[in-house]
Enzyme design. Structure first.
Site, mmCIF file in Angstrom:
data_model
loop_
_atom_site.group_PDB
_atom_site.id
_atom_site.type_symbol
_atom_site.label_atom_id
_atom_site.label_comp_id
_atom_site.label_asym_id
_atom_site.label_seq_id
_atom_site.Cartn_x
_atom_site.Cartn_y
_atom_site.Cartn_z
ATOM 1 N N ALA A 1 0.858 -1.191 0.000
ATOM 2 C CA ALA A 1 0.000 0.000 0.000
ATOM 3 C C ALA A 1 0.891 1.237 0.000
ATOM 4 C CB ALA A 1 -0.897 0.016 1.235
ATOM 5 N N CYS A 2 0.603 2.174 -0.901
ATOM 6 C CA CYS A 2 1.377 3.413 -0.940
ATOM 7 C C CYS A 2 0.470 4.597 -0.624
ATOM 8 C CB CYS A 2 2.075 3.595 -2.284
ATOM 9 S SG CYS A 2 0.967 3.922 -3.677
ATOM 10 N N THR A 3 1.068 5.759 -0.498
ATOM 11 C CA THR A 3 0.298 6.939 -0.096
ATOM 12 C C THR A 3 -0.800 7.305 -1.093
ATOM 13 O OG1 THR A 3 2.032 8.317 -1.040
ATOM 14 C CG2 THR A 3 2.083 7.987 1.329
#
Length: 103
Positions: A8-10
């Protein structure tokens, strides 16, 4: 070895999926079974099952944000890294997971 995890990334788009692919490719190259759940802008994809989690030797969280459902991994060895680490050094990351499982 059985590996499960979450990426999961920003922003929840590019790095989430690149990290997933890099981890899966490196793990398969090492002869491991692997499944990485993604948590992005369109929600959770490739959701891990309770059975997959229970059979896992180790869990990797390649995330730049808080992930949903982290409590599912209670009692498991969990390694947390940034998506950048997973993208830039996936083979070293998998090697490290192997070392941690042997401990």
């Amino acid at each position: 070895m059985n590996i499960v995890g979450i990426s999961a990334c920003t922003v929840g788009i590019a790095h989430t999926y690149i990290a997933q692919k890099k981890i899966e490719t490196a793990a398969k190259k090492a002869g491991d079974n692997v499944k990485i759940e993604t948590q992005g802008t369109i929600g959770i994809e490739n959701k891990l099952t309770d059975e997959e989690i229970s059979q896992a030797d180790i869990v990797i969280l390649a995330a730049d944000v808080k992930v949903t459902g982290e409590e599912r991994f209670t009692g498991k060895k969990v390694v947390k890294v940034t998506t950048q680490t997973a993208i830039k050094s996936p083979n070293k990351l998998i090697e490290k997971l192997h070392e941690l499982v042997k401990e």
